[in-house]
Design an enzyme around this catalytic site. Structure first.
Site: not given
Ligand SMILES: [Fe+2]
Ligand SMILES: [Fe+2]
Length: 416
Positions: A267-268, A271, A296, A320-321, A349
Site C-alpha cells: 500500500h505504501d 512513499k 503517495h 488506503h487513505h 493502516d
Molecule cells: Fe500511506
Molecule cells: Fe501506511
C-alpha cells in the site's frame, strides 16, 4: 472520475490471468527509481544493454537468466550507502528465489577489474563474470543518459582494463559499431517501449508464477518500503498482518483475503518517492511538504497498475487513505465508492500507524488507540472492520491489550 474499488468489483468478473516475474519486477523497479536522485528507467535500460552484450558473449542460458533478474533489481536498497545497497539488494534477490548467481552479481557490481572497487576490492577473474558485465551495462546507461551514448562509449574504452573487463568491453564496442547496442535505450525512447523490449527478453515469460511466489515478491517489496525510514521499519509487514486478520475475522473468501494481504503489503509503495527529509521530519510539515505526502497513494496505484493482473490490488491499495465521509485523500471518495477490501486496509493502516513511533511522538498503546478508533468508527472508518480488528487482537495479541478492556463484548460496545 477513475475507477474505484466498489465499481471495479461490480464491473469486472474475476479472471485468472497469468503473471510473469518480469511483469512484476519491471513495474517494481520503476517504483524503486522514484527514490531521491534515481534515474527513471535506469534498471530497464541497464537490463537491456546487459542482455545484448551477454547474447553476444558466450554466456550460458543459466547465466543470462540470472543476469536478467540481477540487473532489473540491482538498485534495491539504500542509494547513499554503497555497501549496504549491494548487501541488501543481494539478500532480497536471493529471497525472491532468483538464485545465488543473481545475488552474487548484485553484490559485486561495484568491483573494478584492477581491484580498486568496493566492497571487497576483488581483482580481474575474482569478480563474478555476471557482475563484470553488469558494471559495464550500468556505466553505459548512466553516461549515455547523463551525457551521450558517444561519451559512454569513449569512457568505457578509456577505463577498459582499469575499471572494466577488456574482453567484455570489446564485445560492447562491436555491438555499438553495428548499431545493435542502443535501440530502445536512448534518452528519447519512451519508458513503455524500453519496458516492452525488456519483457520480450524475459527467459521465463511463459512461466506462470504461483500464488506463493507472488506473495514472496510482495513481501520482498514491503521490506524495501519499510526500510526507507527507521520509523516505518515494520509498517507494511505489520499492516498486512492486521489486514489479513481483519479479513479472516470478517470471513471473506480465501482469495479475497489473499488480495487484501497483497494490497496491504504494497500500500505504501508510492512513499519511495518521498524524501526522508519529509518522512523523518520532527516538526510540523509545511503545506508544500504535506502536498507531496498526499501524492503517495496515487503513485502506489500508478506503479501497481502497470501489472495487468494487479488492477484490483492497485485500486484497493491506492484507496488506503480515503475515508467513508469523503474527508480522505487523494480523491475524497465516499463510502459507496469503497469496497470492503479497501476499508479493511484503511483500518489496519490507521491502527498500525498509531501503534508505531513517529518522529514527532512515541507509539501509542492499545488503551490509547481504542478511543481514537472509537471516534472514527462509522463516519471515517468501517465499523465492522474495526470490530473484526479488535476481535482479532483480543485472540492473537492479548499481551498488548489492557486487561480491564479485554473482553470482546466490551470492545464491541466501545466502537458501537
Ligand atoms: Fe500511506
Ligand atoms: Fe501506511
Amino acid at each position: 472520475m477513475s475507477e474505484t474499488s466498489a465499481s471495479f468489483r461490480k464491473a469486472i468478473p474475476e479472471s485468472e490471468e497469468s503473471i510473469s516475474l518480469s511483469q512484476i519486477l519491471s513495474a517494481l523497479s520503476f517504483a524503486m527509481e522514484l527514490t531521491d536522485g534515481a534515474m527513471h528507467g535506469h534498471s530497464l535500460r541497464t537490463c537491456l544493454l546487459g542482455m545484448r552484450i551477454a547474447a553476444e558473449a558466450d554466456f550460458t542460458m543459466e547465466h543470462r537468466n540470472s543476469l536478467y533478474y540481477a540487473l532489473l533489481l540491482k538498485d534495491i536498497g539504500n542509494e547513499e550507502m554503497l555497501g549496504l545497497r549491494c548487501d541488501r539488494g543481494a539478500s532480497i534477490v536471493s529471497k525472491l528465489g532468483m538464485g545465488s548467481l543473481a545475488a552474487d552479481a548484485v553484490n559485486n557490481l561495484e568491483e573494478h577489474w584492477d581491484g580498486s572497487g568496493h566492497p571487497y576490492g576483488l581483482c580481474g577473474g575474482e569478480i563474478p563474470r555476471l557482475a563484470r558485465l553488469g558494471a559495464i551495462a550500468q556505466h553505459l546507461d548512466m553516461f549515455s543518459i547523463g551525457r551521450s551514448p558517444q561519451v559512454a562509449i569513449e569512457t568505457l574504452q578509456e577505463w577498459s582494463g582499469s575499471w572494466f573487463d577488456p574482453e567484455l568491453v570489446e564485445i560492447a564496442l562491436a555491438l555499438h559499431r553495428r548499431d545493435a547496442l542502443w535501440p530502445s535505450c536512448n534518452a528519447m525512447d519512451s519508458l513503455a517501449s524500453t519496458r516492452a523490449a525488456v519483457l520480450a527478453l524475459d527467459p521465463h515469460r511463459r512461466h506462470r508464477l504461483d500464488d506463493d511466489q507472488i506473495d514472496r515478491i510482495c513481501e520482498g517489496f514491503a521490506e524495501i518500503v519499510d526500510a526507507k525510514s527507521h520509523f516505518t521499519f515494520r509498517h507494511s509487514i505489520g499492516v498486512a498482518e492486521l489486514a489479513h486478520g481483519i479479513a479472516e475475522y470478517l470471513r471473506l473468501p480465501a482469495h479475497r483475503v489473499r488480495l487484501v494481504r497483497r494490497a496491504a503489503l504494497l500500500h505504501d509503495l508510492g512513499k519511495l518517492s518521498i524524501s526522508n527529509k519529509i518522512l523523518d521530519k520532527k516538526t510540523r510539515l509545511t503545506d508544500s511538504e504535506w502536498k507531496i505526502v498526499r501524492q503517495h497513494p496515487g503513485l502506489t496505484r500508478q506503479i501497481l497498475e502497470q501489472i495487468a493482473p494487479f488492477r484490483e490490488i492497485a485500486i484497493v491499495a491506492g484507496e488506503h487513505h480515503e475515508k467513508l465521509d469523503g474527508s480522505g485523500y487523494p480523491n475524497q471518495l465516499m463510502a459507496c465508492d469503497l469496497s470492503i477490501e479497501s476499508r479493511v486496509i484503511a483500518v489496519a493502516d490507521v491502527y498500525g500507524a498509531l501503534s508505531e513511533d513517529r518522529p514527532y511522538r512515541a507509539g501509542l498503546s492499545f488503551g490509547e488507540i481504542l478511543p481514537i478508533l472509537n471516534g472514527l468508527a462509522g463516519h471515517k472508518l468501517d465499523q465492522d472492520c474495526i470490530q473484526a480488528l479488535l476481535a482479532y487482537l483480543t485472540d492473537h495479541r492479548p499481551m498488548d491489550i489492557n486487561p480491564e478492556i479485554s473482553t470482546r463484548g466490551r470492545l464491541i460496545r466501545f466502537c458501537a
